[in-house]
Motif scaffolding. Structure first.
Motif, mmCIF file in Angstrom:
data_model
loop_
_atom_site.group_PDB
_atom_site.id
_atom_site.type_symbol
_atom_site.label_atom_id
_atom_site.label_comp_id
_atom_site.label_asym_id
_atom_site.label_seq_id
_atom_site.Cartn_x
_atom_site.Cartn_y
_atom_site.Cartn_z
ATOM 1 N N SER A 98 0.832 -1.202 0.000
ATOM 2 C CA SER A 98 0.000 0.000 0.000
ATOM 3 C C SER A 98 0.864 1.248 0.000
ATOM 4 O O SER A 98 0.583 2.228 -0.700
ATOM 5 C CB SER A 98 -0.935 0.014 1.221
ATOM 6 N N LEU A 99 1.922 1.241 0.802
ATOM 7 C CA LEU A 99 2.811 2.400 0.879
ATOM 8 C C LEU A 99 3.625 2.582 -0.398
ATOM 9 O O LEU A 99 4.038 3.690 -0.724
ATOM 10 C CB LEU A 99 3.753 2.265 2.081
ATOM 11 N N LYS A 100 3.819 1.490 -1.114
ATOM 12 C CA LYS A 100 4.605 1.563 -2.339
ATOM 13 C C LYS A 100 3.758 1.879 -3.553
ATOM 14 O O LYS A 100 4.130 2.718 -4.389
ATOM 15 C CB LYS A 100 5.342 0.234 -2.541
ATOM 16 N N HIS A 101 2.591 1.232 -3.646
ATOM 17 C CA HIS A 101 1.790 1.354 -4.864
ATOM 18 C C HIS A 101 0.356 1.815 -4.626
ATOM 19 O O HIS A 101 -0.396 1.994 -5.579
ATOM 20 C CB HIS A 101 1.727 -0.009 -5.586
ATOM 21 N N GLY A 102 -0.036 1.982 -3.373
ATOM 22 C CA GLY A 102 -1.433 2.262 -3.071
ATOM 23 C C GLY A 102 -1.914 3.626 -3.533
ATOM 24 O O GLY A 102 -1.139 4.573 -3.644
ATOM 25 N N THR A 103 -3.191 3.722 -3.789
ATOM 26 C CA THR A 103 -3.847 4.988 -4.119
ATOM 27 C C THR A 103 -5.128 5.070 -3.306
ATOM 28 O O THR A 103 -6.141 4.467 -3.650
ATOM 29 C CB THR A 103 -4.177 5.076 -5.619
ATOM 30 N N SER A 104 -5.054 5.792 -2.193
ATOM 31 C CA SER A 104 -6.215 5.950 -1.305
ATOM 32 C C SER A 104 -6.823 4.604 -0.921
ATOM 33 O O SER A 104 -8.030 4.382 -1.052
ATOM 34 C CB SER A 104 -7.270 6.855 -1.951
ATOM 35 N N VAL A 105 -5.993 3.693 -0.451
ATOM 36 C CA VAL A 105 -6.455 2.407 0.050
ATOM 37 C C VAL A 105 -6.985 2.618 1.466
ATOM 38 O O VAL A 105 -6.281 3.157 2.315
ATOM 39 C CB VAL A 105 -5.313 1.369 0.058
ATOM 40 N N VAL A 106 -8.224 2.205 1.713
ATOM 41 C CA VAL A 106 -8.861 2.466 2.997
ATOM 42 C C VAL A 106 -8.800 1.228 3.887
ATOM 43 O O VAL A 106 -9.205 0.141 3.484
ATOM 44 C CB VAL A 106 -10.330 2.892 2.823
ATOM 45 N N TYR A 107 -8.281 1.411 5.109
ATOM 46 C CA TYR A 107 -8.259 0.361 6.118
ATOM 47 C C TYR A 107 -9.361 0.666 7.128
ATOM 48 O O TYR A 107 -9.417 1.757 7.688
ATOM 49 C CB TYR A 107 -6.920 0.343 6.861
ATOM 50 N N TYR A 108 -10.211 -0.326 7.390
ATOM 51 C CA TYR A 108 -11.342 -0.091 8.292
ATOM 52 C C TYR A 108 -11.569 -1.309 9.172
ATOM 53 O O TYR A 108 -11.169 -2.414 8.823
ATOM 54 C CB TYR A 108 -12.611 0.187 7.477
ATOM 55 N N GLY A 109 -12.202 -1.099 10.320
ATOM 56 C CA GLY A 109 -12.432 -2.196 11.250
ATOM 57 C C GLY A 109 -13.888 -2.367 11.617
ATOM 58 O O GLY A 109 -14.565 -1.412 11.986
ATOM 59 N N TYR A 110 -14.377 -3.612 11.497
ATOM 60 C CA TYR A 110 -15.723 -3.955 11.938
ATOM 61 C C TYR A 110 -15.711 -4.372 13.403
ATOM 62 O O TYR A 110 -14.814 -5.089 13.857
ATOM 63 C CB TYR A 110 -16.268 -5.147 11.150
ATOM 64 N N SER A 111 -16.709 -3.955 14.128
ATOM 65 C CA SER A 111 -16.997 -4.499 15.448
ATOM 66 C C SER A 111 -18.507 -4.672 15.536
ATOM 67 O O SER A 111 -19.249 -4.190 14.676
ATOM 68 C CB SER A 111 -16.508 -3.560 16.551
ATOM 69 N N MET A 112 -18.978 -5.329 16.569
ATOM 70 C CA MET A 112 -20.421 -5.436 16.745
ATOM 71 C C MET A 112 -21.027 -4.056 16.948
ATOM 72 O O MET A 112 -22.160 -3.790 16.543
ATOM 73 C CB MET A 112 -20.754 -6.350 17.932
ATOM 74 N N GLY A 113 -20.266 -3.164 17.588
ATOM 75 C CA GLY A 113 -20.737 -1.794 17.760
ATOM 76 C C GLY A 113 -20.926 -1.079 16.437
ATOM 77 O O GLY A 113 -21.865 -0.291 16.267
ATOM 78 N N THR A 114 -20.034 -1.362 15.479
ATOM 79 C CA THR A 114 -20.170 -0.768 14.150
ATOM 80 C C THR A 114 -21.485 -1.174 13.509
ATOM 81 O O THR A 114 -22.195 -0.365 12.911
ATOM 82 C CB THR A 114 -19.010 -1.215 13.236
ATOM 83 N N ILE A 115 -21.830 -2.446 13.656
ATOM 84 C CA ILE A 115 -23.049 -2.959 13.046
ATOM 85 C C ILE A 115 -24.285 -2.272 13.616
ATOM 86 O O ILE A 115 -25.253 -2.011 12.902
ATOM 87 C CB ILE A 115 -23.124 -4.486 13.230
ATOM 88 N N THR A 116 -24.267 -1.956 14.922
ATOM 89 C CA THR A 116 -25.427 -1.289 15.514
ATOM 90 C C THR A 116 -25.632 0.105 14.943
ATOM 91 O O THR A 116 -26.739 0.649 15.015
ATOM 92 C CB THR A 116 -25.292 -1.183 17.040
ATOM 93 N N ARG A 117 -24.585 0.685 14.360
ATOM 94 C CA ARG A 117 -24.715 2.020 13.761
ATOM 95 C C ARG A 117 -25.492 1.993 12.456
ATOM 96 O O ARG A 117 -25.928 3.035 11.968
ATOM 97 C CB ARG A 117 -23.321 2.618 13.503
ATOM 98 N N PHE A 118 -25.667 0.800 11.872
ATOM 99 C CA PHE A 118 -26.451 0.710 10.635
ATOM 100 C C PHE A 118 -27.918 1.047 10.884
ATOM 101 O O PHE A 118 -28.633 1.431 9.962
ATOM 102 C CB PHE A 118 -26.362 -0.692 10.040
ATOM 103 N N ARG A 119 -28.365 0.865 12.113
ATOM 104 C CA ARG A 119 -29.774 1.123 12.420
ATOM 105 C C ARG A 119 -30.104 2.612 12.294
ATOM 106 O O ARG A 119 -31.016 2.977 11.559
ATOM 107 C CB ARG A 119 -30.105 0.581 13.811
ATOM 108 N N PRO A 120 -29.366 3.526 12.990
ATOM 109 C CA PRO A 120 -29.661 4.952 12.805
ATOM 110 C C PRO A 120 -29.079 5.531 11.522
ATOM 111 O O PRO A 120 -29.554 6.548 11.025
ATOM 112 C CB PRO A 120 -29.033 5.609 14.037
#
Length: 284
Positions: free
Chosen positions: A31-53
């Motif tokens: 990513s540091l060598k060839h990446g172009t706006s590569v997004v790193y993200y993390g799922y948690s159960m808390g993240t999933i609850t945010r889909f409701r609102p």
């Protein structure tokens, strides 16, 4: 950026990355060598609850690239449902690993968001810890609204940092990332939220042992009860009483786990485009 070391699997419509630790380190280097706006993200159960609102979050997040299991409960639940996960890492530790590899590669980094004090302290702490990193002055001038969007993007692109840490709350950080992924002249984007507080030295990072035991939520409540108690209790009730039963019901009684089921995430059925976005067993 395509990388054969990172497989993308489907967990009830959520794109989850499969990798070993060695795969992950190599992916960061690529990513540091060839990446172009590569997004790193993390799922948690808390993240999933945010889909409701915020049902649009589902669409934003599934446009990202590296999707790690940020929460231990999410990791264990996905494993229980048959996802071939090999290594789990939270966003704070992933951010630290990216910075370590970036330091090794003499990369540059910028923090946007948070308060001016926290941003400055975090940036200075990075300079003190990672001597080979170029740490640009962070940006806190905008509120991450649409009217401030172009100004924020222009500031980042003036410096072109290799690594961009976005230290604002959800769903602002997810929306900003989704909207500007192709506009930002950076290599790695990490919407890391409260990680800036940790980098600034104002909040202790959750110990790995606590995370492995699945008690990260309790750690946050103990440290900051006024901030997290009500929110975490609401999240926990939704997770335990609805999300987990629905996931297990669909996995073991319906024998399905590789397509989107809106009732699990309380996403309205009217969102047809989102519901049909990811329907295959594995994604590329």
């Amino acid at each position: 950026m395509q990388n054969k070391l990172i497989e993308q699997a489907n967990f009830f419509g959520l794109r989850v990355s499969i990798f070993t630790y060695e795969n992950l380190v190599e992916y960061i280097k690529e990513s540091l060598k060839h990446g172009t706006s590569v997004v790193y993200y993390g799922y948690s159960m808390g993240t999933i609850t945010r889909f409701r609102p915020y049902p649009e979050l589902y669409h934003y997040i599934n446009d990202y690239d590296l999707m790690v299991t940020d929460g231990r409960l999410f990791y264990l639940l996905a494993k229980l449902c048959g996802l071939p996960l090999k290594y789990d890492i939270s966003i704070p530790y992933l951010t630290e690993l990216v910075l370590e590899v970036g330091n090794e590669k003499h990369a540059s980094v910028m923090i946007i968001g948070s308060t001016e004090k926290k941003n400055n302290n975090a940036s200075q702490n990075l300079r003190n810890k990672f001597k080979n990193l170029t740490v640009y002055e962070g940006y806190t001038g905008g509120d991450f609204s649409d009217r401030e969007n172009d100004k924020t993007v222009s500031y980042v692109n003036k410096y072109n940092p290799d690594i961009l840490l976005i230290g604002v709350s959800n769903p602002k950080k997810e929306y900003f990332t989704f909207k500007n992924k192709t506009k930002l002249n950076v290599k790695i984007i990490i919407p890391c939220g409260g990680m800036v507080d940790i980098l600034a030295g104002e909040v202790a990072r959750i110990p790995k042992t606590v995370k492995k035991l699945g008690f990260g939520w309790l750690w946050r409540i103990v440290l900051e009860p006024n901030r997290f108690l009500k929110d975490k209790l609401n999240q926990s009730s939704h997770i335990l009483l609805k999300i987990i039963p629905l996931i297990l019901f669909n996995r073991y009684l319906k024998n399905r786990s590789n397509f989107f089921i809106p009732s699990i995430y309380a996403i309205p059925n009217r969102n047809r485009k989102i519901r049909n976005s990811y329907s295959s067993g594995h994604m590329t």
